[in-house]
Design an enzyme around this catalytic site. Sequence first.
Site, PDB file in Angstrom:
ATOM      1  N   LYS A 174      15.204  -4.374   2.905  1.00 52.93           N
ATOM      2  CA  LYS A 174      14.017  -3.654   2.659  1.00 52.93           C
ATOM      3  C   LYS A 174      12.780  -4.095   3.690  1.00 52.93           C
ATOM      4  O   LYS A 174      12.625  -5.288   3.879  1.00 52.93           O
ATOM      5  CB  LYS A 174      13.370  -3.858   1.351  1.00 52.93           C
ATOM      6  CG  LYS A 174      14.275  -3.343   0.112  1.00 52.93           C
ATOM      7  CD  LYS A 174      14.023  -3.723  -1.234  1.00 52.93           C
ATOM      8  CE  LYS A 174      13.899  -5.399  -1.440  1.00 52.93           C
ATOM      9  NZ  LYS A 174      13.724  -5.375  -2.895  1.00 52.93           N
ATOM     10  N   THR A 207       1.509  -2.325  -6.124  1.00 49.35           N
ATOM     11  CA  THR A 207       3.004  -2.429  -5.532  1.00 49.35           C
ATOM     12  C   THR A 207       3.682  -3.339  -6.518  1.00 49.35           C
ATOM     13  O   THR A 207       4.779  -3.707  -6.137  1.00 49.35           O
ATOM     14  CB  THR A 207       3.153  -2.623  -4.292  1.00 49.35           C
ATOM     15  OG1 THR A 207       2.746  -3.910  -3.902  1.00 49.35           O
ATOM     16  CG2 THR A 207       2.451  -1.622  -3.380  1.00 49.35           C
ATOM     17  N   GLY A 209       6.117  -4.713  -8.754  1.00 46.71           N
ATOM     18  CA  GLY A 209       7.664  -4.145  -9.497  1.00 46.71           C
ATOM     19  C   GLY A 209       8.265  -3.087  -8.345  1.00 46.71           C
ATOM     20  O   GLY A 209       9.139  -2.682  -8.927  1.00 46.71           O
ATOM     21  N   THR A 210       7.842  -3.204  -7.206  1.00 46.90           N
ATOM     22  CA  THR A 210       8.566  -2.462  -6.334  1.00 46.90           C
ATOM     23  C   THR A 210      10.120  -2.685  -6.160  1.00 46.90           C
ATOM     24  O   THR A 210      10.986  -1.621  -6.257  1.00 46.90           O
ATOM     25  CB  THR A 210       8.041  -2.494  -4.884  1.00 46.90           C
ATOM     26  OG1 THR A 210       6.658  -2.045  -5.133  1.00 46.90           O
ATOM     27  CG2 THR A 210       8.625  -1.337  -3.725  1.00 46.90           C
ATOM     28  N   GLY A 211      10.311  -4.016  -5.887  1.00 50.35           N
ATOM     29  CA  GLY A 211      11.860  -4.420  -5.674  1.00 50.35           C
ATOM     30  C   GLY A 211      12.744  -4.032  -7.128  1.00 50.35           C
ATOM     31  O   GLY A 211      13.719  -3.639  -6.796  1.00 50.35           O
ATOM     32  N   CYS A 212      12.010  -4.455  -8.281  1.00 48.84           N
ATOM     33  CA  CYS A 212      12.767  -4.021  -9.390  1.00 48.84           C
ATOM     34  C   CYS A 212      13.091  -2.586  -9.442  1.00 48.84           C
ATOM     35  O   CYS A 212      14.122  -2.213 -10.177  1.00 48.84           O
ATOM     36  CB  CYS A 212      11.887  -4.513 -10.693  1.00 48.84           C
ATOM     37  SG  CYS A 212      11.336  -6.288 -10.434  1.00 48.84           S
TER      38      CYS A 212
HETATM   39  O1  PXL Z   1       9.208  -8.715  -8.572  1.00 45.83           O
HETATM   40  C1  PXL Z   1      10.005  -9.625  -8.772  1.00 45.83           C
HETATM   41  C2  PXL Z   1      10.042  -9.844 -10.169  1.00 45.83           C
HETATM   42  C3  PXL Z   1      11.125  -9.780 -10.681  1.00 45.83           C
HETATM   43  N1  PXL Z   1      11.254 -10.242 -12.298  1.00 45.83           N
HETATM   44  C4  PXL Z   1      10.288 -10.489 -12.963  1.00 45.83           C
HETATM   45  C5  PXL Z   1       8.957 -10.717 -12.107  1.00 45.83           C
HETATM   46  C6  PXL Z   1       9.125 -10.600 -11.021  1.00 45.83           C
HETATM   47  C7  PXL Z   1       7.616 -10.623 -10.182  1.00 45.83           C
HETATM   48  O2  PXL Z   1       6.642 -10.988 -10.769  1.00 45.83           O
HETATM   49  O3  PXL Z   1       8.127 -11.086 -13.078  1.00 45.83           O
HETATM   50  C8  PXL Z   1      10.324 -10.652 -14.482  1.00 45.83           C
END
Ligand code: PXL
Length: 263
Positions: A174, A207, A209-212
């Site tokens: 990414k 932004t 939670g973008t990766g999740c």
């Molecule tokens: O964005 C990565 C991430 C993944 N999972 C949990 C998170 C975070 C970032 O804060 O809290 C539970």
Amino acid sequence: MVFKALTIAGSDNSGGAGIQADLKVFSAFRVYGMSAVTSVTVQNSFGVIKSHPVSPDIVYSQIETVAQDIPVDSVKIGMLQSAGNVEAVTQALVDFNLKNIVLDTVIASKNGTLLLDRNAFDIFIKKLIPLADIITPNRDEAEIITGIKIKEIKDMKKAAEEIGKMGAKTVVIKGGHVETGSNVVDVIYNKKEFIPLQYPRVDTPHTHGTGCTFSSAIASCLARQMETVKAIRLARAYVQGAIENSLQTGRGTGSLNHFWTVM
Ligand code: PXL
């Protein structure tokens, strides 16, 4: 026809990342969401304050009980926190012959809190990465995994090749943190070719939670039996809309709008 996806990830009580984000994304894609919680984080829009890992035995059992009963069409893996949880998840993926595995290489949060213990890096790379059908590191994660400093697109390609050699079938590096000006370029590498995905950079601080969101959108598309590159392309388009319509949830960093397509 019901498509079913499993997220194996940490809980974000503030709702923007982790399990909570993944289940919203699955719902946005009309995919039936299931979960195995690996860690309970404590956070709000200012960041992660603390976290508590779920025991490897309970992580394994959560995966086992659903997989033995409900067909799992795809799996998204996020925060695992401990070496024991990396081991438990690896074992469960093998034992229950799980398919369509999307591995989001969650290592640290935006405010720098480690979400994967340092003593878990080695087993994560050696045992879990080889099981990934699609792996989605950001710049910092790709640097940690490969040791390659990433400044431009050619470095992203080099890192993608290295992660491919570690065993992941398709690598998506990414580009959000790479300085490529007014466009963000993500690089897909499927061991045959490099496919760049280019989108305008959105000027917003919200932004979280973008990766999740990206990885669970890919898992949603795989659950819907979409071909790999098409799944990644559609997930990327969905994330762009979710960032363009992001939400100022609290007084700090807001989250993506997972339901931007409907309201
Ligand atoms: O964005 C990565 C991430 C993944 N999972 C949990 C998170 C975070 C970032 O804060 O809290 C539970």
